[in-house]
Design an enzyme around this catalytic site. Structure first.
Site, PDB file in Angstrom:
ATOM      1  N   ASP A  63      -6.514   5.995   6.823  1.00  0.00           N
ATOM      2  CA  ASP A  63      -6.797   6.673   5.554  1.00  0.00           C
ATOM      3  C   ASP A  63      -7.691   7.876   5.857  1.00  0.00           C
ATOM      4  OD1 ASP A  63      -7.028   7.200   2.770  1.00  0.00           O
ATOM      5  OD2 ASP A  63      -8.920   6.108   2.682  1.00  0.00           O
ATOM      6  N   SER A  64      -7.842   8.747   4.873  1.00  0.00           N
ATOM      7  CA  SER A  64      -8.742   9.888   5.027  1.00  0.00           C
ATOM      8  C   SER A  64     -10.190   9.423   5.129  1.00  0.00           C
ATOM      9  CB  SER A  64      -8.620  10.804   3.814  1.00  0.00           C
ATOM     10  OG  SER A  64      -9.044  10.109   2.660  1.00  0.00           O
TER      11      SER A  64
ATOM     12  N   TYR B  53      -8.863  14.541   1.872  1.00  0.00           N
ATOM     13  CA  TYR B  53      -7.598  15.199   2.191  1.00  0.00           C
ATOM     14  C   TYR B  53      -7.041  15.918   0.954  1.00  0.00           C
ATOM     15  CZ  TYR B  53      -6.775  12.625   6.661  1.00  0.00           C
ATOM     16  OH  TYR B  53      -6.835  12.126   7.938  1.00  0.00           O
ATOM     17  N   GLY B  54      -7.368  15.386  -0.217  1.00  0.00           N
ATOM     18  CA  GLY B  54      -6.773  15.835  -1.482  1.00  0.00           C
ATOM     19  C   GLY B  54      -6.671  17.345  -1.676  1.00  0.00           C
TER      20      GLY B  54
ATOM     21  N   CYS C  18      -3.078   5.693   2.280  1.00  0.00           N
ATOM     22  CA  CYS C  18      -3.594   6.873   1.593  1.00  0.00           C
ATOM     23  C   CYS C  18      -2.446   7.475   0.790  1.00  0.00           C
ATOM     24  CB  CYS C  18      -4.096   7.853   2.650  1.00  0.00           C
ATOM     25  SG  CYS C  18      -4.631   9.451   2.003  1.00  0.00           S
ATOM     26  N   ASN C  19      -2.606   7.559  -0.506  1.00  0.00           N
ATOM     27  CA  ASN C  19      -1.552   8.133  -1.359  1.00  0.00           C
ATOM     28  C   ASN C  19      -1.307   9.597  -1.004  1.00  0.00           C
ATOM     29  OD1 ASN C  19      -1.099   6.189  -4.035  1.00  0.00           O
ATOM     30  ND2 ASN C  19      -3.064   5.900  -3.055  1.00  0.00           N
ATOM     31  N   THR C  20      -2.395  10.317  -0.714  1.00  0.00           N
ATOM     32  CA  THR C  20      -2.286  11.751  -0.439  1.00  0.00           C
ATOM     33  C   THR C  20      -1.497  11.985   0.850  1.00  0.00           C
ATOM     34  OG1 THR C  20      -4.478  11.904  -1.436  1.00  0.00           O
ATOM     35  CG2 THR C  20      -3.660  13.859  -0.336  1.00  0.00           C
TER      36      THR C  20
ATOM     37  N   CYS D 177      -5.108   6.417  -5.771  1.00  0.00           N
ATOM     38  CA  CYS D 177      -5.851   6.781  -4.549  1.00  0.00           C
ATOM     39  C   CYS D 177      -6.529   5.498  -4.087  1.00  0.00           C
ATOM     40  CB  CYS D 177      -6.889   7.856  -4.867  1.00  0.00           C
ATOM     41  SG  CYS D 177      -8.075   8.159  -3.543  1.00  0.00           S
ATOM     42  N   THR D 178      -6.420   5.191  -2.795  1.00  0.00           N
ATOM     43  CA  THR D 178      -6.934   3.901  -2.327  1.00  0.00           C
ATOM     44  C   THR D 178      -8.460   3.791  -2.452  1.00  0.00           C
ATOM     45  OG1 THR D 178      -6.806   4.774  -0.069  1.00  0.00           O
ATOM     46  CG2 THR D 178      -4.992   3.382  -0.803  1.00  0.00           C
TER      47      THR D 178
HETATM   48  N1  DGL Z   1      -7.628   7.386  -0.099  1.00  0.00           N
HETATM   49  C1  DGL Z   1      -6.953   8.655  -0.222  1.00  0.00           C
HETATM   50  C2  DGL Z   1      -5.752   8.501  -1.171  1.00  0.00           C
HETATM   51  O1  DGL Z   1      -5.286   7.398  -1.384  1.00  0.00           O
HETATM   52  C3  DGL Z   1      -7.950   9.691  -0.608  1.00  0.00           C
HETATM   53  C4  DGL Z   1      -7.465  11.080  -0.394  1.00  0.00           C
HETATM   54  C5  DGL Z   1      -8.520  12.103  -0.131  1.00  0.00           C
HETATM   55  O2  DGL Z   1      -9.167  12.009   0.893  1.00  0.00           O
HETATM   56  O3  DGL Z   1      -8.643  13.028  -0.943  1.00  0.00           O
HETATM   57  O4  DGL Z   1      -5.200   9.462  -1.662  1.00  0.00           O
END
Ligand code: DGL
Length: 260
Positions: A10-11, A42-43, A73-75, A183-184
């Site tokens: 994940d980010s 990451y968003g 991570c969804n992003t 978002c996780t």
């Molecule tokens: N946990 C990431 C997600 O699910 C966060 C993304 C980010 O870092 O902006 O999108």
């Protein structure tokens, strides 16, 4: 059958919510988790940068001997999973905002999606959202600032409360009865959201579904670990360990700092 570890990235610390579900469902599996906190969030980064970071994380997990990778991570999923699948032979599992289950459960026919800008602007999210837009009202809300606060230990801060109140306002005005956590990182907001939302609003989180999908894909690829001893779990961060430790409690796992 394989005793190699499952890789998860994940980010930052958000994917720990997915790691916990996988660890609970598959305790005999070993896991390696990468928290790319140095590069969070990451968003706001844009597709190309998110793809680059996802490739870096993937290569690190492959070098750690992983047999399958969960993009927790969804992003990263909505921007990079197609590229990852095209470039590597290892199986990938991704996570996307759970619009479909929310659409099925909603009685008011209005749902809220809280996600990063990177997810909301992705083609993958757009295509899914379009599928349901004729039958229900989808209120999309970016969660600017939430990931940064969680990454710096501000989960229970006053600032977080104010941000959430602001982000939930248009959703409550639209009479949503389902809130999708896209978002996780947002999983960790659940107790606060429960306080802020009327009790009939369901909070929809995909962690368990991702764990079940991981098991199914391991089975399909004949990669499940058939050993009867518990696996080893190594959680790596290129950020600060205490933030991770606080979110992991009461689960005990080895956390190490790593440059990647
Ligand atoms: N946990 C990431 C997600 O699910 C966060 C993304 C980010 O870092 O902006 O999108």
């Amino acid at each position: 059958m394989s005793s190699k570890p499952i890789g998860i990235f994940d980010s930052g610390v958000g994917g720990l919510s997915i790691w916990k579900e996988i660890h609970q469902l598959l305790p005999m599996e070993s896991t390696r988790y990468l928290s790319d906190s140095k590069n969070a969030p990451y968003g706001p980064k844009g597709k190309e940068a998110i793809i680059k970071l996802s490739i870096k994380n993937t290569e690190c997990l492959i070098n750690l001997g992983c047999k399958l990778i969960v993009v927790a991570c969804n992003t990263a999923t909505t921007n990079a999973i197609d590229t990852l699948r095209n470039n590597y032979t290892i199986p990938f599992i991704g996570i996307e905002p759970a619009i479909k289950p929310a659409a099925f459960q909603s009685k008011s026919k209005a749902i809220g999606i809280l996600a990063t800008r990177g997810t909301l602007s992705s083609q993958l999210f757009h295509n899914t959202s379009l599928l349901y837009s004729s039958e229900l009202l989808v209120i999309e809300q970016h969660g600017d600032g939430i990931v940064e606060l969680i990454e710096t230990g501000g989960l229970h801060s006053k600032e977080m409360l104010l941000l959430l109140q602001d982000y939930l306002k248009p959703m409550l005005e639209a009479n949503i009865d389902c809130l999708v956590l896209g978002c996780t990182h947002y999983h960790f907001l659940t107790p606060i959201l429960k306080e802020l939302l009327p009790s009939h609003v369901k909070i929809i989180d995909s962690g368990e579904a991702v764990a079940r999908q991981t098991k199914a894909v391991l089975k399909r690829h004949r990669l499940l670990n058939i050993k009867t001893v518990e696996g080893t779990n190594m959680l790596y961060t290129n950020g600060k360990k205490p933030v991770m430790e606080a979110l992991l409690k009461p689960v005990l796992a080895t956390i190490r700092t790593l440059e990647f």
